[in-house]
Scaffold this active site. Structure first.
Site, PDB file in Angstrom:
ATOM      1  N   HIS A 112       1.255  -1.266  -0.110  1.00 46.28           N
ATOM      2  CA  HIS A 112       0.378  -0.055  -0.063  1.00 46.28           C
ATOM      3  C   HIS A 112       1.125   0.930  -0.213  1.00 46.28           C
ATOM      4  O   HIS A 112       2.239   1.062  -0.090  1.00 46.28           O
ATOM      5  CB  HIS A 112      -0.846   0.261   1.090  1.00 46.28           C
ATOM      6  CG  HIS A 112      -0.043   0.089   2.536  1.00 46.28           C
ATOM      7  ND1 HIS A 112       0.694  -0.777   3.273  1.00 46.28           N
ATOM      8  CD2 HIS A 112       0.676   1.467   3.182  1.00 46.28           C
ATOM      9  CE1 HIS A 112       1.035  -0.143   4.455  1.00 46.28           C
ATOM     10  NE2 HIS A 112       1.420   1.159   3.894  1.00 46.28           N
ATOM     11  N   HIS A 124       5.168   7.151  -1.025  1.00 48.97           N
ATOM     12  CA  HIS A 124       5.535   5.543  -1.061  1.00 48.97           C
ATOM     13  C   HIS A 124       5.438   4.251  -1.009  1.00 48.97           C
ATOM     14  O   HIS A 124       4.130   3.695  -0.277  1.00 48.97           O
ATOM     15  CB  HIS A 124       7.050   5.258  -0.439  1.00 48.97           C
ATOM     16  CG  HIS A 124       7.172   5.231   0.749  1.00 48.97           C
ATOM     17  ND1 HIS A 124       5.668   6.643   1.654  1.00 48.97           N
ATOM     18  CD2 HIS A 124       6.945   3.543   1.810  1.00 48.97           C
ATOM     19  CE1 HIS A 124       5.939   5.426   2.933  1.00 48.97           C
ATOM     20  NE2 HIS A 124       6.368   3.950   3.320  1.00 48.97           N
ATOM     21  N   THR A 161       6.533   0.850   0.689  1.00 46.85           N
ATOM     22  CA  THR A 161       7.130  -0.324   1.536  1.00 46.85           C
ATOM     23  C   THR A 161       7.420  -1.407   1.285  1.00 46.85           C
ATOM     24  O   THR A 161       6.352  -2.030   0.900  1.00 46.85           O
ATOM     25  CB  THR A 161       6.663   0.204   2.910  1.00 46.85           C
ATOM     26  OG1 THR A 161       6.683   1.325   3.236  1.00 46.85           O
ATOM     27  CG2 THR A 161       8.189  -1.063   3.805  1.00 46.85           C
TER      28      THR A 161
HETATM   29  O1  ACK Z   1       4.866   1.637   5.011  1.00 49.84           O
HETATM   30  P1  ACK Z   1       4.766   2.392   5.695  1.00 49.84           P
HETATM   31  O2  ACK Z   1       4.163   3.543   4.836  1.00 49.84           O
HETATM   32  O3  ACK Z   1       4.737   2.587   6.883  1.00 49.84           O
HETATM   33  O4  ACK Z   1       2.547   2.377   6.482  1.00 49.84           O
HETATM   34  C1  ACK Z   1       2.667   1.681   7.775  1.00 49.84           C
HETATM   35  C2  ACK Z   1       1.318   1.999   7.834  1.00 49.84           C
HETATM   36  O5  ACK Z   1       1.619   3.313   9.024  1.00 49.84           O
HETATM   37  C3  ACK Z   1       1.512   1.029   9.129  1.00 49.84           C
HETATM   38  O6  ACK Z   1       2.379   1.125  10.249  1.00 49.84           O
HETATM   39  C4  ACK Z   1       2.502   3.673   8.429  1.00 49.84           C
HETATM   40  N1  ACK Z   1       3.370   4.800   9.810  1.00 49.84           N
HETATM   41  C5  ACK Z   1       4.085   4.077  10.650  1.00 49.84           C
HETATM   42  N2  ACK Z   1       4.206   4.919  11.594  1.00 49.84           N
HETATM   43  C6  ACK Z   1       3.916   6.550  10.843  1.00 49.84           C
HETATM   44  C7  ACK Z   1       4.709   7.534  10.597  1.00 49.84           C
HETATM   45  N3  ACK Z   1       4.212   8.444  12.516  1.00 49.84           N
HETATM   46  N4  ACK Z   1       3.952   9.145   9.891  1.00 49.84           N
HETATM   47  C8  ACK Z   1       3.825   8.471   9.083  1.00 49.84           C
HETATM   48  N5  ACK Z   1       3.637   6.931   8.699  1.00 49.84           N
HETATM   49  C9  ACK Z   1       3.885   5.833   8.912  1.00 49.84           C
HETATM   50  C10 ACK Z   1       3.946   2.659   8.260  1.00 49.84           C
END
Ligand code: ACK
Length: 222
Positions: free
Chosen positions: A69, A153, A155
């Protein structure tokens, strides 16, 4: 009240349809496999191992992180700053459940994460929080001066003990270096595109042909 807070998800984002998830996982694996065999990568292998003469198997080094995602807003069930405001945005309500074509223009690897850069369209940017880049300032000082959507992005994997939030920070870090006009240390032409080394284990592959991925704008509750 508490019920209202319950209805705010862990995060909002674009969720890739499952067939394209498989395709992107394959592309990512191929990229890691090829990168591992390149002489320039081997030369800088200590960025990943910390020790000379030690090999790294990138396919094992990065652990998968679940459904692919592109996070738009991390809400933490309403506890994150601006979560409620985001959930109430007109564009969020209007476009919830809609399908979009995401353009993946680059893949990047650091000793912490592997990910894909997403180039958002004007319409997709309506769903992007104004402060997403600024929020990263404590980790990446130049983040706030980057264009809106720079952090977008997917991940693809994280090293042992690394949280997925790091992937967007790693991307911002690389884009900040690009913006500063730091001369890339090295460029290698690959079948998939041109690969640039930015020092300290940071590699970015600009795809010759961006990957187009169908994704649904929705939310995630654990
Ligand atoms: O890979 P991602 O974009 O990085 O998707 C996961 C998702 O939320 C569930 O954990 C993103 N994520 C986690 N903490 C934060 C934060 N503080 N700011 C922005 N994105 C976050 C994580």
């Amino acid at each position: 009240g508490p019920l209202e807070e319950m209805s705010i998800p862990l995060f909002f984002g674009f969720f890739l349809l499952s067939s394209i998830q498989d395709k992107i996982r394959c592309t990512s694996m191929d990229f890691l496999k090829t990168l591992d065999t390149l002489e320039p990568f081997k030369t800088h292998m200590t960025d990943f191992t910390g020790k000379p003469d030690k090999e790294v198997d990138l396919e094992q080094y990065f652990k998968a992180t679940g459904t692919l995602h592109c996070t738009t807003k991390y809400c933490n069930y309403g506890k994150a700053e601006g979560a409620k405001e985001y959930a109430q945005k007109q564009a969020v309500k209007d476009l919830y459940g809609s399908t979009f074509e995401l353009a993946l223009g680059a893949l990047f690897v650091t000793p912490r994460t592997v990910g894909a850069r997403v180039s958002l369209t004007e319409e997709q940017l309506l769903l992007w929080p104004d402060d997403a880049e600024k929020e990263a300032e404590s980790s990446v000082p130049a983040a706030a001066s980057l264009p809106l959507g720079s952090r977008a992005h997917i991940t693809l994997g994280c090293a042992e003990g690394v949280e997925p939030v790091q992937t967007g920070l790693d991307l911002l870090d690389i884009l900040a270096l690009q913006q500063e006009g730091q001369k890339a240390e090295l460029v290698v032409e690959m079948e998939l595109g041109s690969l640039t080394y930015y020092g300290e284990g940071r590699w970015l592959l600009l795809l010759r042909e961006p990957i187009c991925a169908l994704a649904c704008f929705s939310s995630y509750y654990k």
